[in-house]
Design an enzyme around this catalytic site. Sequence first.
Site, mmCIF file in Angstrom:
data_model
loop_
_atom_site.group_PDB
_atom_site.id
_atom_site.type_symbol
_atom_site.label_atom_id
_atom_site.label_comp_id
_atom_site.label_asym_id
_atom_site.label_seq_id
_atom_site.Cartn_x
_atom_site.Cartn_y
_atom_site.Cartn_z
ATOM 1 N N LYS A 116 6.680 4.259 11.990
ATOM 2 C CA LYS A 116 6.010 3.313 12.896
ATOM 3 C C LYS A 116 6.857 2.970 14.124
ATOM 4 O O LYS A 116 8.085 2.841 14.026
ATOM 5 C CB LYS A 116 5.709 1.994 12.160
ATOM 6 C CG LYS A 116 5.031 2.162 10.811
ATOM 7 C CD LYS A 116 4.579 0.845 10.216
ATOM 8 C CE LYS A 116 4.229 0.996 8.752
ATOM 9 N NZ LYS A 116 5.395 0.901 7.846
ATOM 10 N N ASN A 130 3.875 3.183 -11.504
ATOM 11 C CA ASN A 130 2.969 3.006 -10.364
ATOM 12 C C ASN A 130 2.320 4.319 -9.940
ATOM 13 O O ASN A 130 1.271 4.322 -9.296
ATOM 14 C CB ASN A 130 3.709 2.378 -9.175
ATOM 15 C CG ASN A 130 4.100 0.940 -9.446
ATOM 16 O OD1 ASN A 130 3.670 0.354 -10.437
ATOM 17 N ND2 ASN A 130 4.929 0.375 -8.594
ATOM 18 N N ASP A 189 5.926 5.862 3.300
ATOM 19 C CA ASP A 189 5.673 5.002 4.455
ATOM 20 C C ASP A 189 6.996 4.426 4.952
ATOM 21 O O ASP A 189 7.704 3.760 4.201
ATOM 22 C CB ASP A 189 4.734 3.856 4.065
ATOM 23 C CG ASP A 189 4.470 2.943 5.248
ATOM 24 O OD1 ASP A 189 3.813 3.417 6.204
ATOM 25 O OD2 ASP A 189 4.927 1.783 5.244
ATOM 26 N N SER A 241 -0.908 -0.450 12.358
ATOM 27 C CA SER A 241 -0.699 -1.296 11.199
ATOM 28 C C SER A 241 -0.802 -2.743 11.656
ATOM 29 O O SER A 241 -0.646 -3.052 12.846
ATOM 30 C CB SER A 241 0.616 -0.918 10.518
ATOM 31 O OG SER A 241 1.537 -1.928 10.526
ATOM 32 N N LEU A 262 0.300 -4.960 -4.591
ATOM 33 C CA LEU A 262 0.560 -5.871 -5.718
ATOM 34 C C LEU A 262 0.868 -7.271 -5.191
ATOM 35 O O LEU A 262 1.477 -8.091 -5.886
ATOM 36 C CB LEU A 262 1.729 -5.341 -6.566
ATOM 37 C CG LEU A 262 1.552 -3.918 -7.117
ATOM 38 C CD1 LEU A 262 2.806 -3.464 -7.852
ATOM 39 C CD2 LEU A 262 0.333 -3.851 -8.031
ATOM 40 N N GLY A 291 6.094 2.842 -0.397
ATOM 41 C CA GLY A 291 6.588 2.113 0.776
ATOM 42 C C GLY A 291 8.096 1.974 0.711
ATOM 43 O O GLY A 291 8.665 1.848 -0.374
ATOM 44 N N THR A 292 8.736 1.977 1.865
ATOM 45 C CA THR A 292 10.209 1.993 1.880
ATOM 46 C C THR A 292 10.809 0.735 2.502
ATOM 47 O O THR A 292 11.924 0.779 3.009
ATOM 48 C CB THR A 292 10.727 3.246 2.619
ATOM 49 O OG1 THR A 292 10.282 3.160 3.982
ATOM 50 C CG2 THR A 292 10.239 4.525 1.980
ATOM 51 N N TYR A 300 12.415 -0.957 9.643
ATOM 52 C CA TYR A 300 13.037 -1.144 8.326
ATOM 53 C C TYR A 300 14.523 -0.739 8.355
ATOM 54 O O TYR A 300 15.251 -0.994 7.401
ATOM 55 C CB TYR A 300 12.305 -0.344 7.230
ATOM 56 C CG TYR A 300 10.833 -0.664 7.066
ATOM 57 C CD1 TYR A 300 10.284 -1.825 7.603
ATOM 58 C CD2 TYR A 300 9.991 0.202 6.365
ATOM 59 C CE1 TYR A 300 8.929 -2.102 7.461
ATOM 60 C CE2 TYR A 300 8.639 -0.081 6.215
ATOM 61 C CZ TYR A 300 8.109 -1.223 6.763
ATOM 62 O OH TYR A 300 6.780 -1.495 6.612
ATOM 63 N N SER A 331 9.090 -0.183 -5.138
ATOM 64 C CA SER A 331 9.913 -0.704 -6.220
ATOM 65 C C SER A 331 11.266 -0.018 -6.146
ATOM 66 O O SER A 331 11.381 1.107 -5.667
ATOM 67 C CB SER A 331 9.255 -0.412 -7.572
ATOM 68 O OG SER A 331 10.123 -0.827 -8.612
ATOM 69 N N GLY A 380 0.787 6.067 -2.381
ATOM 70 C CA GLY A 380 1.912 6.132 -1.452
ATOM 71 C C GLY A 380 3.048 5.212 -1.852
ATOM 72 O O GLY A 380 2.845 4.199 -2.529
ATOM 73 N N PRO A 405 -2.314 11.495 0.917
ATOM 74 C CA PRO A 405 -2.341 11.162 -0.510
ATOM 75 C C PRO A 405 -2.578 9.658 -0.681
ATOM 76 O O PRO A 405 -1.902 8.837 -0.051
ATOM 77 C CB PRO A 405 -0.947 11.569 -0.994
ATOM 78 C CG PRO A 405 -0.450 12.552 0.028
ATOM 79 C CD PRO A 405 -1.041 12.089 1.326
ATOM 80 N N HIS A 448 3.320 -0.359 14.875
ATOM 81 C CA HIS A 448 3.645 -1.233 13.730
ATOM 82 C C HIS A 448 2.866 -2.543 13.773
ATOM 83 O O HIS A 448 2.374 -3.007 12.740
ATOM 84 C CB HIS A 448 5.159 -1.507 13.717
ATOM 85 C CG HIS A 448 5.679 -1.980 12.406
ATOM 86 N ND1 HIS A 448 6.904 -1.624 11.925
ATOM 87 C CD2 HIS A 448 5.162 -2.798 11.471
ATOM 88 C CE1 HIS A 448 7.094 -2.184 10.735
ATOM 89 N NE2 HIS A 448 6.049 -2.914 10.454
#
Length: 313
Positions: free
Chosen positions: A86, A273, A52, A169, A220, A27-28, A57, A264, A25, A22, A119
């Site tokens: 990752k 978003n 993601d 990545s 962004l 992100g976390t 993280y 966010s 996406g 998709p 990663h």
Amino acid sequence: MEVPDTLRYTRIPLTHGSGAIPAVGFGTLIPDPLATKQATKTALEVGFRHLDCAERYRNEEAIGDAMQAVFKAGTIRRQDVFVTTKLWNTNHRPDRVKSAFDGSLRRLQLNYVDCYLIHTPFAFRPGDEQDPRDERGQVIYDRGVTLIETWQALERLVDEGQCKSIGFSDITLEKLREIVAAARIKPAVVQVESHPYLPEWELLDFCREHGIVLTAGAPLGHDMDPKVVNDPVITTIAQRVHKTPAQVALAWAVQRGTAFLTTSTKPHNIQANFEISTLPEDAMREIRDRITTSVRFNTVVGTGVPGFIPRGQ
Ligand SMILES: NC(=O)c1ccc[n+]([C@@H]2O[C@H](COP(=O)([O-])OP(=O)(O)OC[C@H]3O[C@@H](n4cnc5c(N)ncnc54)[C@H](OP(=O)(O)O)[C@@H]3O)[C@@H](O)[C@H]2O)c1
């Protein structure tokens, strides 16, 4: 009758892997686990179907909890969500890859992931310390493993079936070319920082040519100065099309053929978003031709040190 705009449901087929990603996406990269769980749950509820994640993280459990809560509610099934995670830099040695991958699966409470990424192309000293430093504070790199050796360990994960696609990545075009030339299973996805101030057109052209999906992290600009959402070209288009500047930047990302990952913790931003709509062609051209600001916010591609994670976290 007005035809509904389907941009937000765009899915890009994976040439080198199974399924489709998709384009929209979530992100976390969120430091607080409780905020991660809440934001991830909200993201799934408002319509995001691509998450993601990353071992680095340190919040995969919270995302696992959020997914379980949503799956149990019964409206979304596991197979509806595309989950990426990752391999961290300290696990590049082939004998560490499988256990790192299994650790991510366990924390995410999943029995497969849709995509597993290296990663960064930089190997750090293997071990439990994710940010190994010498007495001068310099990163301790691992010279005992090559990127292609790590990649071959990821290829074996695909062979074993618990991972549907693999990629990179924070890789440069130069390193990507080398791997594409040498790999048995070609990268399906490449995730890099990309936004109107860092469009990465050359990398996008290479990815298109080789059937690789480019995923734009920080679409962004990570909310850093100079702010993408305050750019006059973007704000003028936003007024014209009755959308927010963030929605314009995100729609642009999808329409030029990339997937994006936005983040966010605020429910109204998460919802907005997701609710992107197709931009007119002249707006797409204006963003490409009239924006002259050029900024890379994250230096991770040069060092392997994640620029958006404060030292010590
Ligand atoms: N591979 C890598 O090394 C790497 C590096 C960076 C990022 N990523 C991935 O990419 C994801 C996204 O990166 P990012 O966090 O830099 O994304 P981003 O979407 O460019 O920036 C997020 C920032 O923008 C703000 N924001 C979000 N929606 C907004 C809106 N509608 N209007 C105004 N401000 C808004 C957020 O603040 P609020 O919370 O206040 O809304 C947050 O501070 C990460 O979570 C991660 O999954 C990967």
